[in-house]
Design a protein around this motif. Sequence first.
Motif, mmCIF file in Angstrom:
data_model
loop_
_atom_site.group_PDB
_atom_site.id
_atom_site.type_symbol
_atom_site.label_atom_id
_atom_site.label_comp_id
_atom_site.label_asym_id
_atom_site.label_seq_id
_atom_site.Cartn_x
_atom_site.Cartn_y
_atom_site.Cartn_z
ATOM 1 N N GLN A 196 28.458 44.211 36.137
ATOM 2 C CA GLN A 196 29.695 43.714 35.515
ATOM 3 C C GLN A 196 30.327 42.660 36.426
ATOM 4 O OE1 GLN A 196 29.217 46.564 32.610
ATOM 5 N NE2 GLN A 196 31.321 45.893 32.715
ATOM 6 N N GLY A 197 29.500 41.929 37.144
ATOM 7 C CA GLY A 197 29.996 40.895 38.045
ATOM 8 C C GLY A 197 30.811 41.479 39.184
ATOM 9 N N THR A 198 31.433 40.589 39.931
ATOM 10 C CA THR A 198 32.324 41.042 40.995
ATOM 11 C C THR A 198 33.605 41.590 40.382
ATOM 12 O OG1 THR A 198 31.332 39.440 42.446
ATOM 13 C CG2 THR A 198 33.432 40.291 43.150
ATOM 14 N N VAL A 229 38.174 44.153 50.349
ATOM 15 C CA VAL A 229 38.015 42.699 50.461
ATOM 16 C C VAL A 229 37.353 42.142 49.205
ATOM 17 C CG1 VAL A 229 37.076 40.789 51.830
ATOM 18 C CG2 VAL A 229 37.836 42.867 52.980
ATOM 19 N N ASP A 230 38.011 41.130 48.632
ATOM 20 C CA ASP A 230 37.388 40.341 47.574
ATOM 21 C C ASP A 230 36.547 39.289 48.293
ATOM 22 O OD1 ASP A 230 36.695 38.403 45.769
ATOM 23 O OD2 ASP A 230 38.651 38.281 44.795
ATOM 24 N N GLU A 231 35.245 39.572 48.368
ATOM 25 C CA GLU A 231 34.321 38.702 49.089
ATOM 26 C C GLU A 231 33.427 37.965 48.083
ATOM 27 O OE1 GLU A 231 31.245 40.532 51.674
ATOM 28 O OE2 GLU A 231 32.279 39.617 53.363
ATOM 29 N N ALA A 232 34.038 37.632 46.933
ATOM 30 C CA ALA A 232 33.265 36.987 45.863
ATOM 31 C C ALA A 232 32.538 35.748 46.373
ATOM 32 C CB ALA A 232 34.183 36.619 44.704
ATOM 33 N N HIS A 233 33.191 35.013 47.269
ATOM 34 C CA HIS A 233 32.601 33.746 47.722
ATOM 35 C C HIS A 233 31.986 33.858 49.120
ATOM 36 C CE1 HIS A 233 34.084 31.790 44.184
ATOM 37 N NE2 HIS A 233 35.197 32.487 44.337
ATOM 38 N N GLY A 234 31.650 35.096 49.517
ATOM 39 C CA GLY A 234 31.175 35.273 50.881
ATOM 40 C C GLY A 234 29.854 36.012 51.006
ATOM 41 N N THR A 288 31.198 41.757 46.546
ATOM 42 C CA THR A 288 30.477 40.560 47.006
ATOM 43 C C THR A 288 29.602 40.010 45.876
ATOM 44 O OG1 THR A 288 30.472 41.574 49.193
ATOM 45 C CG2 THR A 288 28.941 39.775 48.873
ATOM 46 N N SER A 289 29.852 38.762 45.522
ATOM 47 C CA SER A 289 29.141 38.155 44.364
ATOM 48 C C SER A 289 27.764 37.664 44.767
ATOM 49 C CB SER A 289 29.911 36.942 43.847
ATOM 50 O OG SER A 289 31.034 37.281 43.143
ATOM 51 N N VAL A 290 26.783 38.529 44.715
ATOM 52 C CA VAL A 290 25.426 38.081 45.084
ATOM 53 C C VAL A 290 24.987 36.952 44.148
ATOM 54 C CG1 VAL A 290 23.063 38.826 45.548
ATOM 55 C CG2 VAL A 290 24.948 40.416 45.900
ATOM 56 N N HIS A 291 25.438 37.032 42.893
ATOM 57 C CA HIS A 291 25.023 35.999 41.938
ATOM 58 C C HIS A 291 25.609 34.633 42.270
ATOM 59 C CE1 HIS A 291 28.718 35.410 39.461
ATOM 60 N NE2 HIS A 291 28.984 36.659 39.774
ATOM 61 N N LYS A 292 26.779 34.607 42.927
ATOM 62 C CA LYS A 292 27.395 33.291 43.166
ATOM 63 C C LYS A 292 26.593 32.491 44.200
ATOM 64 C CE LYS A 292 32.221 34.492 42.201
ATOM 65 N NZ LYS A 292 32.257 34.258 40.747
ATOM 66 N N VAL A 322 44.569 28.816 35.778
ATOM 67 C CA VAL A 322 43.602 27.728 35.606
ATOM 68 C C VAL A 322 42.246 28.332 35.966
ATOM 69 C CG1 VAL A 322 42.887 25.431 36.386
ATOM 70 C CG2 VAL A 322 45.315 26.000 36.304
ATOM 71 N N TYR A 323 41.242 28.171 35.086
ATOM 72 C CA TYR A 323 39.924 28.732 35.397
ATOM 73 C C TYR A 323 38.845 27.658 35.380
ATOM 74 C CZ TYR A 323 36.145 31.821 36.126
ATOM 75 O OH TYR A 323 35.059 32.428 36.700
ATOM 76 N N PRO A 324 37.987 27.595 36.397
ATOM 77 C CA PRO A 324 38.202 28.196 37.696
ATOM 78 C C PRO A 324 39.379 27.537 38.419
ATOM 79 C CG PRO A 324 36.263 26.739 37.745
ATOM 80 C CD PRO A 324 36.779 26.751 36.359
ATOM 81 N N PRO A 325 39.972 28.219 39.386
ATOM 82 C CA PRO A 325 39.539 29.392 40.134
ATOM 83 C C PRO A 325 39.992 30.736 39.558
ATOM 84 C CG PRO A 325 41.460 28.437 41.206
ATOM 85 C CD PRO A 325 41.162 27.576 40.016
ATOM 86 N N GLY A 326 40.784 30.774 38.495
ATOM 87 C CA GLY A 326 41.143 32.069 37.914
ATOM 88 C C GLY A 326 42.238 32.809 38.658
#
Length: 499
Positions: free
Chosen positions: A88-90, A194-199, A222-226, A438-442
């Motif tokens: 279900q994503g990050t 931690v929101d580590e979506a971009h890390g 952590t967003s592996v998909h990103k 505004v999306y992105p960045p949401g």
Amino acid sequence: MNHYHTPLFTALRRHAACKPLQFHIPGHKKGSGMDPEFRTFMGDNVLSIDLINIVPLDDLHQPAGVIREAERLAADAFGADETLFSVQGTTGAIMTMLLSVCAPGDKIILPRNAHKSILSAVIFAGAIPVWVEPEKDERLGIEHGVTLTSIRQAIERNPNVKAVLLINPTYYGTSIDLLRMVKLIHSYDIPVLVDEAHGTLLHFHDRLPMSAMQAGADMAATSVHKLGGSLTQSSVLNVKGNRVNIRRIRSFMSMLTTTSTSYLLLASLDAARRQLALHGQALVEQTIRLAHETRRQINEIPGLYCYGEEICGLAGVYQYDPTKLCIHLEKLPLTGFEAERWLRETYNIEVELSDLTNILCLITIGDTERETARLIQALRHLSQTFRLDDNAVRHIKASVVPAASQFIVTPREAFYMPAEPLKWSQAIGGVCTEFVYVYPPGIPILMPGQRITAEIVDYISRHVAAGLPVKGPEDSTLQEIKVIMEDGRQHETVGPTGG
Ligand SMILES: Cc1ncc(COP(=O)(O)O)c(C=O)c1O
């Protein structure tokens, strides 16, 4: 641990190779029941492993076989005690983190530039947000991290908070002194999420900012998909230590997850972990080198500025991730959104995001000099086409999100209260019941429960006028916003559509 193994991916391939006669979903049965054009496009390999939780393939809802093994390997790779896969994503991982620590009425400290998934989780949990303003960068018009002082003050004023959630790194690539921050928060015995979506890559190279697990955080989404090489929508939730309850975390993840989990997504996580564990260091090394060289060339182009090392030390910035190129249109008379469109139409280049004065380009483990050379060529052409005379004044000003206005009721209360749709000009002074972002960045500019101020409406108006993708309200044309009006409100005449 043997990171050459891919227990889940290998089990899927073996299962498909045995060609079992399938009397279960998915009904396309390895593509036979699918639209022929789509089937051909997808290919037999992909369709043969589009399977579900039959016994030999384990079950994400209670993993005990190949999924569990794959999660254990991922935990080892990410330096976690436990890793949970998310399909279900990050967003799903973030909601799990927050719901697993907050019961209705519990307080949680959040940075005001939290992603919409965090705010959705606040509403589902019935939690009460304690906002901390991130540091603002007036030059670039972006926000960085929160400071140790502001988090300390928020905890001292709210000693009963159940957790502190941090964003690290930001979408634009800056990071805080996470190690000291985690130590500070743990000194109050409060868990750190931690929101580590971009890390995703942080853990795999020591010249990137420290990862959440390295800093000792309790949980990180952590967003592996990103950036980590898995399929879109696949993500991980990393967990460490015993301040949080792993059983409860698993049970929330299960509650939030479809019962028809995609094995394509899960297998892609298994394979991405193998690549990161075995080759992450070398791949990231190459990516950093490429990004540094691209940044150097961008900074030679008249009118553009791409921040680098010098950003460290600004308020809210301890380290930065060089692979994220935040290209500031410092002396060009066009918005980031217009530059994004120009790059699309003139060079068939798609950027990650744009705002009023920046475009963001990500250099990833999938890039080579061929791609970055084309980007540089396009940016040179952009500069030649739009560059101002040295004496001309640039009319587009960088603009940071206004500080959060007062919360009159909790986000959850506001969300469920009766509200009337009003023109923006009439809504000023009222209490918002919807998200506006505004999306992105949401990142929500307005949230349910918050007072609508003229300053916020003006900020939204400027984004709408610049053509940026402002989203959220039920009225997607942005003429109206659903508001709880209190007595004694003041009407002012300013609206996001300029009216
Ligand atoms: C900071 C941040 N957190 C969380 C998310 C949610 O991630 P996902 O799209 O994987 O659900 C995003 C998505 O862009 C994000 O930018």
